[in-house]
Write a protein that holds these residues in place. Structure first.
Motif, PDB file in Angstrom:
ATOM      1  N   GLY A 138     -24.038   6.071 -16.901  1.00  0.00           N
ATOM      2  CA  GLY A 138     -23.084   5.172 -17.554  1.00  0.00           C
ATOM      3  C   GLY A 138     -22.769   3.921 -16.759  1.00  0.00           C
ATOM      4  N   PHE A 139     -23.693   3.500 -15.879  1.00  0.00           N
ATOM      5  CA  PHE A 139     -23.389   2.374 -14.981  1.00  0.00           C
ATOM      6  C   PHE A 139     -23.097   1.080 -15.730  1.00  0.00           C
ATOM      7  N   GLU A 140     -23.603   0.928 -16.968  1.00  0.00           N
ATOM      8  CA  GLU A 140     -23.321  -0.289 -17.734  1.00  0.00           C
ATOM      9  C   GLU A 140     -21.896  -0.288 -18.294  1.00  0.00           C
ATOM     10  N   ASP A 141     -21.284   0.883 -18.387  1.00  0.00           N
ATOM     11  CA  ASP A 141     -19.902   0.978 -18.866  1.00  0.00           C
ATOM     12  C   ASP A 141     -18.910   0.845 -17.720  1.00  0.00           C
ATOM     13  N   VAL A 142     -19.161   1.595 -16.644  1.00  0.00           N
ATOM     14  CA  VAL A 142     -18.275   1.534 -15.483  1.00  0.00           C
ATOM     15  C   VAL A 142     -18.992   2.089 -14.255  1.00  0.00           C
ATOM     16  N   GLU A 143     -18.898   1.362 -13.157  1.00  0.00           N
ATOM     17  CA  GLU A 143     -19.355   1.880 -11.866  1.00  0.00           C
ATOM     18  C   GLU A 143     -18.144   2.286 -11.029  1.00  0.00           C
ATOM     19  N   ALA A 144     -17.081   1.468 -11.155  1.00  0.00           N
ATOM     20  CA  ALA A 144     -15.840   1.779 -10.441  1.00  0.00           C
ATOM     21  C   ALA A 144     -14.676   1.138 -11.185  1.00  0.00           C
ATOM     22  N   ILE A 145     -13.567   1.839 -11.184  1.00  0.00           N
ATOM     23  CA  ILE A 145     -12.340   1.315 -11.779  1.00  0.00           C
ATOM     24  C   ILE A 145     -11.185   1.698 -10.871  1.00  0.00           C
ATOM     25  N   ASP A 146     -10.252   0.773 -10.707  1.00  0.00           N
ATOM     26  CA  ASP A 146      -9.125   1.011  -9.820  1.00  0.00           C
ATOM     27  C   ASP A 146      -7.893   0.337 -10.403  1.00  0.00           C
ATOM     28  N   LEU A 147      -6.780   1.050 -10.401  1.00  0.00           N
ATOM     29  CA  LEU A 147      -5.506   0.510 -10.881  1.00  0.00           C
ATOM     30  C   LEU A 147      -4.448   0.802  -9.833  1.00  0.00           C
ATOM     31  N   GLN A 148      -3.738  -0.238  -9.408  1.00  0.00           N
ATOM     32  CA  GLN A 148      -2.636  -0.091  -8.457  1.00  0.00           C
ATOM     33  C   GLN A 148      -1.417  -0.789  -9.041  1.00  0.00           C
ATOM     34  N   THR A 149      -0.281  -0.122  -8.990  1.00  0.00           N
ATOM     35  CA  THR A 149       0.968  -0.709  -9.449  1.00  0.00           C
ATOM     36  C   THR A 149       2.038  -0.432  -8.408  1.00  0.00           C
ATOM     37  N   PHE A 150       2.753  -1.477  -8.021  1.00  0.00           N
ATOM     38  CA  PHE A 150       3.843  -1.352  -7.060  1.00  0.00           C
ATOM     39  C   PHE A 150       5.117  -1.850  -7.725  1.00  0.00           C
ATOM     40  N   LEU A 151       6.165  -1.056  -7.637  1.00  0.00           N
ATOM     41  CA  LEU A 151       7.402  -1.362  -8.332  1.00  0.00           C
ATOM     42  C   LEU A 151       8.566  -1.433  -7.334  1.00  0.00           C
ATOM     43  N   LEU A 152       9.324  -2.503  -7.405  1.00  0.00           N
ATOM     44  CA  LEU A 152      10.564  -2.660  -6.639  1.00  0.00           C
ATOM     45  C   LEU A 152      11.703  -2.649  -7.650  1.00  0.00           C
ATOM     46  N   ASN A 153      12.739  -1.854  -7.398  1.00  0.00           N
ATOM     47  CA  ASN A 153      13.857  -1.861  -8.343  1.00  0.00           C
ATOM     48  C   ASN A 153      15.209  -1.837  -7.629  1.00  0.00           C
ATOM     49  N   PRO A 154      15.797  -3.022  -7.428  1.00  0.00           N
ATOM     50  CA  PRO A 154      17.176  -3.073  -6.932  1.00  0.00           C
ATOM     51  C   PRO A 154      18.136  -2.683  -8.064  1.00  0.00           C
ATOM     52  N   THR A 155      19.164  -1.933  -7.712  1.00  0.00           N
ATOM     53  CA  THR A 155      20.082  -1.389  -8.713  1.00  0.00           C
ATOM     54  C   THR A 155      21.516  -1.475  -8.218  1.00  0.00           C
ATOM     55  N   LEU A 156      22.408  -1.704  -9.143  1.00  0.00           N
ATOM     56  CA  LEU A 156      23.848  -1.698  -8.884  1.00  0.00           C
ATOM     57  C   LEU A 156      24.466  -0.673  -9.837  1.00  0.00           C
ATOM     58  N   ALA A 157      25.222   0.274  -9.308  1.00  0.00           N
ATOM     59  CA  ALA A 157      25.853   1.310 -10.134  1.00  0.00           C
ATOM     60  C   ALA A 157      27.355   1.311  -9.891  1.00  0.00           C
ATOM     61  N   TRP A 158      28.076   1.784 -10.888  1.00  0.00           N
ATOM     62  CA  TRP A 158      29.532   1.887 -10.764  1.00  0.00           C
ATOM     63  C   TRP A 158      29.981   3.184 -11.405  1.00  0.00           C
ATOM     64  N   SER A 159      30.803   3.912 -10.678  1.00  0.00           N
ATOM     65  CA  SER A 159      31.358   5.166 -11.167  1.00  0.00           C
ATOM     66  C   SER A 159      32.882   5.029 -11.189  1.00  0.00           C
TER      67      SER A 159
END
Length: 189
Positions: A138-159
């Motif tokens: 299947g080399f014509e379809d895919v030889e290598a695939i890579d997905l990287q996702t980095f998430l930063l989430n600053p949050t403010l909470a109140w109780s």
């Protein structure tokens, strides 16, 4: 005939409503990494209502409003995906190359005595990849695939009270996608 038609019309909204309940969620096949905290992973992801560690920033950010003082959590997960492909025409099986992935997690939360809490999370909620040996069918379809996702989430909470908390924040996401395909220059027939 009229009573039957009226009953049928009355049943249509109920049938449509029930069909919506049967809908399955769409999932990114194999690319979602739900290992965002050791305790949460051990509990099968049933962490949303617990929220007693800084990993609540991933599962339920309002949970940091219940945590006392400073909390830090650092983690990593080792993932070794395995895959193979069986050619339907020849029956030959090709195994994908063995790769190692280690998505990191970092969470920090601090609750002030006034009930306000701040938090910061860093994680990789989507990722992984696959690489196939040179010359595979299947080399014509895919030889290598890579997905990287980095998430930063600053949050403010109140109780405002001990049994209720709400939070607001945002996600800053960086994604990198790589796809390598082969090209056959000459027909081998």
């Amino acid at each position: 005939m009229s009573a039957r038609r009226t009953a049928l019309r009355a049943a249509i909204p109920a049938v449509l409503g029930l069909s919506l309940l049967a809908a399955a969620p769409a999932r990114g096949a194999g690319f979602s990494i739900y290992e965002q905290g050791a305790a949460a992973t051990a509990m099968g992801g049933a962490w949303t209502a617990v929220a007693d560690s800084p990993a609540a920033l991933f599962y339920n950010p309002a949970g940091i409003g219940f945590q006392p003082g400073l909390g830090l959590e650092l983690g990593d997960t080792l993932i070794v995906p395995l895959g193979s492909h069986t050619d339907p025409e020849t029956g030959a099986t090709t195994d994908a190359e063995v790769q190692l992935f280690y998505p990191p997690t970092f969470y920090a939360a601090y609750r002030f005595p006034c009930g306000v809490a701040v938090g910061f999370g860093f994680n990789a909620p989507y990722g992984l990849g696959m690489e196939w040996p040179d010359g595979w069918a299947g080399f014509e379809d895919v030889e290598a695939i890579d997905l990287q996702t980095f998430l930063l989430n600053p949050t403010l909470a109140w109780s405002p009270v001990e049994w209720f908390s709400f939070a607001a924040g945002f996600d800053a996401v960086r994604s990198i996608v790589s796809l390598r395909k082969g090209i056959q220059l000459f027909d081998e027939r």
